[in-house]
Design a protein around this motif. Structure first.
Motif, mmCIF file in Angstrom:
data_model
loop_
_atom_site.group_PDB
_atom_site.id
_atom_site.type_symbol
_atom_site.label_atom_id
_atom_site.label_comp_id
_atom_site.label_asym_id
_atom_site.label_seq_id
_atom_site.Cartn_x
_atom_site.Cartn_y
_atom_site.Cartn_z
ATOM 1 N N ASP A 13 1.055 -1.068 -0.064
ATOM 2 C CA ASP A 13 -0.210 0.850 0.091
ATOM 3 C C ASP A 13 0.898 1.506 0.500
ATOM 4 N N GLY A 133 -9.060 2.340 -4.022
ATOM 5 C CA GLY A 133 -8.596 0.933 -4.337
ATOM 6 C C GLY A 133 -9.559 0.844 -5.582
ATOM 7 N N LEU A 136 -6.201 1.091 -10.464
ATOM 8 C CA LEU A 136 -5.556 0.728 -9.707
ATOM 9 C C LEU A 136 -4.344 0.887 -11.107
ATOM 10 N N THR A 140 -7.622 -3.560 -11.098
ATOM 11 C CA THR A 140 -8.749 -2.407 -9.952
ATOM 12 C C THR A 140 -8.303 -3.150 -8.617
ATOM 13 N N GLY A 141 -9.041 -2.515 -7.864
ATOM 14 C CA GLY A 141 -9.324 -3.328 -6.572
ATOM 15 C C GLY A 141 -10.051 -4.320 -6.161
ATOM 16 N N PRO A 177 -2.865 5.318 -7.160
ATOM 17 C CA PRO A 177 -3.753 4.792 -6.027
ATOM 18 C C PRO A 177 -2.976 3.948 -4.665
ATOM 19 N N HIS A 179 -3.905 1.074 -3.124
ATOM 20 C CA HIS A 179 -3.407 -0.245 -4.010
ATOM 21 C C HIS A 179 -2.922 -0.627 -5.164
ATOM 22 N N GLY A 180 -2.861 -2.276 -4.456
ATOM 23 C CA GLY A 180 -1.814 -2.129 -6.597
ATOM 24 C C GLY A 180 -0.359 -2.847 -6.248
ATOM 25 N N ALA A 186 -6.009 -5.499 -3.938
ATOM 26 C CA ALA A 186 -6.108 -5.624 -5.711
ATOM 27 C C ALA A 186 -6.754 -6.989 -6.491
#
Length: 450
Positions: A13, A133, A136, A140-141, A177, A179-180, A186
């Motif tokens: 993150d 989220g 990304l 994507t989340g 983003p 997340h990812g 993710a």
């Protein structure tokens, strides 16, 4: 104006600080807020706002405590009930950072209430978008965190949310983003370190596929996520307690043994090869690395007392910081130094460490079994011939399914296998840890049908 990135690689993150003219706005801070406070102090700025893109499922937020500590306005998307005062922001509302603004865009999908924040510079032009989220890098989340019954609806919403951002923002808008970067939040793994809206138009599945294909592909490829996720939303909704990063109480060898015999979690943080060479009987081996907190959080019996063994006090302090990020606060002690000293009058246990070349020499023997602790989707893509597949987070409950044989255990790179080896050793099984890359097994011709 500039954007500072605060990386939390162990959870995959990022948090962000937008800074200009002595004013700072923080987006999606982790629980250990001292990192943010130090960064902002280095900038000579004052935090005026703390923003959340959503109620997080993979970590405990530091937003509430940071806003209180800094005297900043706390901004949380409208929707879910929360147990603390905050400004509840909705689509189109603006956060004023002085020389810059952040405009909320409702982007449901990862969660229902999820918002992204479009960063506008002093001229009013979009300079970046904090997507949490939603969009990304090339992904994507994930959309299944609220339950199976809502997943398809949220996946469809995710598709349209990402397209809304791509439609409304210029191609050169930077994408930021949360997340990812290895997070299980993710939908799929990504490799980029930065990107723009224009680049995502060419590479993000939500922008290159039609709706049906995107939805079907995402749903077909969702893998398991860590068990501790079920606790994060509850903690973040109710309001996390202030973080405690103080050193755990020192524990002597006799107390370590008592805790192990009482069934408590005593976790050894040392390198996996050091653990294999000698460790306390009944302890768990979770090498302190970027994988540590995810897999300990996944396997840990939530709420159980926890004691840490490390090479030194710094290693224990680092582990404690990692654990607080996912709400594991009940660290009741720590012990460091020579493992032989910590064992007291008890002898140390050990097991063999080998590679796939060594396995090839033993291959086909009736008294040797191969255990693959990777995810089922990894196993289906290819595996060692005749291997048994039990994912690492299910192993403790399924040890009895393994044959009475010497168990050679592997994963993709060695980390999950090392955790599994410690579990098998704890159950008294004869184990060999394969500390090697799975690609080597393919090169040696060990793979085949079960």
């Amino acid at each position: 104006m500039r954007v500072e990135i605060i990386e939390t690689s162990s959870l995959g993150d990022r948090s962000y600080v937008v800074f200009d003219g002595g004013t700072a706005v923080v987006i999606d801070p982790q629980r250990d807020i001292d990192r943010v406070i130090e960064r902002v102090a280095d900038l000579g700025a004052r935090i005026t706002h703390v923003l959340e893109t959503h109620l997080h499922n993979d970590y405990v937020t530091g937003g509430l405590e940071l806003s209180r500590t800094a005297g900043a306005e706390y901004v949380v998307p409208a929707g879910d009930e929360i147990g603390y005062p905050a400004r509840r922001i909705t689509d189109g509302e603006v956060v004023d950072g002085g020389t810059f603004t952040l405009r909320a865009v409702h982007t449901p999908g990862h969660t229902r209430e999820h918002v992204s924040y479009v960063l506008h510079d002093a001229s009013g032009e979009p300079a970046g978008v904090f997507t949490g989220g939603s969009m990304l890098y090339d992904s994507t989340g994930r959309t299944d965190l609220l339950g199976e019954e809502d997943t398809r609806e949220l996946t469809t919403a995710q598709y349209h949310s990402v397209r809304r951002l791509a439609d409304e923002l210029p191609a050169d808008t930077e994408v930021y983003p949360t997340h990812g970067f290895g997070s299980f939040c993710a939908a799929s793994a990504t490799g980029r370190d930065s990107s723009t809206v224009g680049e995502q138009r060419e590479s993000n599945p939500a922008l290159t596929q039609d709706e049906k294909t995107f939805v079907d592909d995402l749903l077909d490829n969702l893998s398991d996520y860590p068990a501790y996720y079920e606790h994060m939303g509850v903690i973040n909704r109710n309001g996390p307690a202030a973080v405690d990063l103080s050193a755990p109480t020192l524990v002597d060898p006799a107390e370590l043994r008592r805790r192990i015999e009482a069934g408590e979690w005593v976790v050894d943080l040392r390198k996996r090869t050091a653990f294999a060479a000698g460790h306390l009987s009944g302890s768990y081996g979770f090498e302190l690395s970027d994988s540590f907190v995810t897999y300990l959080g996944w396997l840990y019996a939530w709420g159980a007392p926890l004691t840490l063994i490390g090479d030194d006090a710094d290693q224990i302090a680092t582990a404690r910081r990692e654990l607080t990020r996912i709400g594991i606060d009940d660290v009741r002690g720590g012990a460091s130094g020579k493992i032989s000293t910590l064992a007291g009058d008890e002898g140390l246990r050990s097991y063999r460490v080998a590679d796939f070349a060594a396995l090839k020499a033993e291959f086909g023997r009736d008294d040797v079994a191969v255990l693959d602790v990777r995810r089922s989707d990894e196993f289906e893509q290819g595996h060692v011939a005749n291997a048994v597949n039990i994912v690492v987070h299910e192993l403790a409950d399924r040890v009895d399914e393994l044959p009475e044989a010497q168990i050679w255990v592997h994963c993709a790179s060695g980390y999950r296998a090392s955790v599994a080896a410690s579990i098998l050793d704890r159950h008294g099984r004869e184990v060999v840890l394969i500390d090697d890359s799975y690609g080597t097994a393919e090169e040696l011709g060990l793979t085949g049908s079960t």
